[in-house]
Design an enzyme around this catalytic site. Structure first.
Site, PDB file in Angstrom:
ATOM      1  CG  HIS A   7      -5.616  -9.680   3.670  1.00 35.40           C
ATOM      2  ND1 HIS A   7      -5.435  -9.341   4.987  1.00 35.40           N
ATOM      3  CD2 HIS A   7      -4.860  -8.805   2.966  1.00 35.40           C
ATOM      4  CE1 HIS A   7      -4.608  -8.313   5.071  1.00 35.40           C
ATOM      5  NE2 HIS A   7      -4.235  -7.971   3.852  1.00 35.40           N
ATOM      6  CG  HIS A   9      -4.270  -4.887  -0.236  1.00 37.39           C
ATOM      7  ND1 HIS A   9      -4.771  -3.893   0.570  1.00 37.39           N
ATOM      8  CD2 HIS A   9      -3.785  -5.835   0.611  1.00 37.39           C
ATOM      9  CE1 HIS A   9      -4.583  -4.211   1.842  1.00 37.39           C
ATOM     10  NE2 HIS A   9      -3.982  -5.390   1.892  1.00 37.39           N
ATOM     11  NE  ARG A  55      -1.315   8.140 -15.768  1.00 35.07           N
ATOM     12  CZ  ARG A  55      -0.911   6.952 -16.245  1.00 35.07           C
ATOM     13  NH1 ARG A  55      -0.259   6.112 -15.456  1.00 35.07           N
ATOM     14  NH2 ARG A  55      -1.155   6.610 -17.498  1.00 35.07           N
ATOM     15  CG  ASP A 118      -7.546  -0.747   3.746  1.00 32.10           C
ATOM     16  OD1 ASP A 118      -7.749  -1.787   4.374  1.00 32.10           O
ATOM     17  OD2 ASP A 118      -6.556  -0.029   3.906  1.00 32.10           O
ATOM     18  CG  HIS A 177      -3.989  -4.612   7.158  1.00 31.40           C
ATOM     19  ND1 HIS A 177      -5.081  -4.213   6.467  1.00 31.40           N
ATOM     20  CD2 HIS A 177      -3.207  -5.283   6.274  1.00 31.40           C
ATOM     21  CE1 HIS A 177      -4.970  -4.605   5.203  1.00 31.40           C
ATOM     22  NE2 HIS A 177      -3.832  -5.266   5.049  1.00 31.40           N
ATOM     23  CD  GLU A 180       1.516  -6.418   7.475  1.00 30.09           C
ATOM     24  OE1 GLU A 180       0.791  -5.435   7.696  1.00 30.09           O
ATOM     25  OE2 GLU A 180       1.848  -6.778   6.319  1.00 30.09           O
ATOM     26  CG  ASP A 257      -1.163  -8.582   2.022  1.00 27.84           C
ATOM     27  OD1 ASP A 257      -2.110  -7.796   1.951  1.00 27.84           O
ATOM     28  OD2 ASP A 257      -0.173  -8.403   2.750  1.00 27.84           O
TER      29      ASP A 257
HETATM   30  N1  HPA Z   1      -0.320  -4.309   5.404  1.00 28.99           N
HETATM   31  C1  HPA Z   1      -0.371  -2.985   5.485  1.00 28.99           C
HETATM   32  N2  HPA Z   1      -0.640  -2.234   4.435  1.00 28.99           N
HETATM   33  C2  HPA Z   1      -0.844  -2.822   3.253  1.00 28.99           C
HETATM   34  C3  HPA Z   1      -0.798  -4.177   3.118  1.00 28.99           C
HETATM   35  C4  HPA Z   1      -0.550  -4.958   4.250  1.00 28.99           C
HETATM   36  O1  HPA Z   1      -0.551  -6.195   4.225  1.00 28.99           O
HETATM   37  N3  HPA Z   1      -1.042  -4.467   1.811  1.00 28.99           N
HETATM   38  C5  HPA Z   1      -1.236  -3.299   1.191  1.00 28.99           C
HETATM   39  N4  HPA Z   1      -1.124  -2.284   2.066  1.00 28.99           N
HETATM   40 ZN    ZN Z   2      -2.961  -6.407   3.409  1.00 27.05          ZN
END
Ligand code: HPA
Ligand code: ZN
Length: 305
Positions: A7, A9, A55, A118, A177, A180, A257
């Site tokens: 996980h 990004h 960009r 995503d 997700h 959270e 994350d």
């Molecule tokens: N949660 C929701 N959106 C996100 C996250 C996350 O952990 N990381 C990047 N965008």
């Molecule tokens: Zn995330």
């Protein structure tokens, strides 16, 4: 201990030094000001600000190259990296060109890498259609999964049931997700639409029946300690349910994350599990093994050839 990131990004991994490479007019103070936040909504704004600095396809490629270098230095042996493809399209960029640039970097990466594309929950299911179609068309060319992220309160999982069906039929693996910023019912809804892993999912700790369902389905939670602390979804690490979830037998994988936005690394997350949650060496090993076990890629694809 060989371990994987599941996980992570890409856009949240871009360090200030790399942002300055992308835009030499930026200075560290400006970057710090734009990436300061005190809550989840502020975090999402900071995340979008970084996304806007990417960009061109070359910018994404540079971000990926720097990320792979950093992961290699930490002994990461495998990564499933999330690309906010929904944001690429929202910015009006050519997703094909962006992904082609990323795939070229992937082929040169020092360890195996797969991509999870995503879509953004609050953009709604219509905006997710081109993301899932793109992911389906690129499965086997580096793309292994599809997920939804962003604001789970404004974009409920049930709205994405058809999108997840489409992804599953295309052979994509599914993560979501959930749990959270919203409660256990959001995690249940993610399971209802077929999520095979849950991003965060810490709200499950408040619902024993849901924890049992996660165990029975063998669906792991992708837990991100520093993320949860920094976005304020837990008031303190002492309040984080990692230990309770782990002890209840729910499968856990530790992740970063958005390591640049949360000032963390995979090593520092494991160190927190040890120092703040009392994880013994054998338990840390178990977490590291989980990171390989719950990877979407088959075992044989997890080591560099
Ligand atoms: N949660 C929701 N959106 C996100 C996250 C996350 O952990 N990381 C990047 N965008
Ligand atoms: Zn995330």
């Amino acid at each position: 201990m060989p371990k994987a990131e599941l996980h992570l990004h890409l856009e949240g991994s871009v360090q200030a030094a790399t942002l300055i490479e992308l835009d030499p007019s930026l200075d560290p103070d400006q970057i710090a000001a734009h990436t300061a936040y005190t809550d989840f909504a502020g975090f999402l704004k900071a995340y979008v600000w970084v996304n806007r600095l990417l960009r061109s396809p070359e910018h994404y490629a540079l971000a990926a190259r720097r990320l792979f270098e950093s992961l290699q230095a930490q002994g990461v042996v495998y990564a499933e990296v999330t690309l906010s493809a929904g944001v690429v399209l929202w910015k009006g960029q050519d997703l094909e060109a962006v992904y082609n640039a990323l795939y070229r970097e992937t082929l040169r990466a020092p360890f195996p890498v797969h991509w999870i594309l995503d879509a953004v929950r609050q953009f709604g299911p219509e905006a997710a259609v081109p993301v899932v179609e793109f992911a389906a068309a690129h499965r086997g060319r580096g793309v292994i999964g599809f997920g939804i992220g962003g604001d789970e309160v404004r974009g409920p999982a049930r709205d994405f049931a058809g999108i997840f069906d489409r992804a599953r039929k295309a052979g994509l693996r599914l993560t979501c997700h959930a749990g959270e910023t919203d409660g256990p019912e959001s995690v249940a809804a993610a399971l209802d639409i077929g999520a095979e892993r849950i991003g965060h999912g810490i709200a499950a700790a408040t619902d024993p029946a849901l924890s049992r369902r996660l165990r029975e389905l063998d669906v792991p939670l992708e837990v991100c300690l520093s993320s949860n602390l920094r976005t304020g979804v837990v008031p303190s690490l002492d309040a984080h349910p990692l230990r309770r979830l782990f002890d209840s037998g729910v499968a856990i994988v530790l992740n970063t994350d958005d390591p640049a936005l949360f000032d963390c690394s995979l090593e520092s997350e494991y160190a927190l599990a040890a120092s703040r949650f009392g994880f013994a060496e054998s338990e840390l090993r178990h977490l590291a093994e989980n990171s390989l076990r719950y990877a979407f890629a088959p075992r044989g694809a997890l080591s560099s050839s």
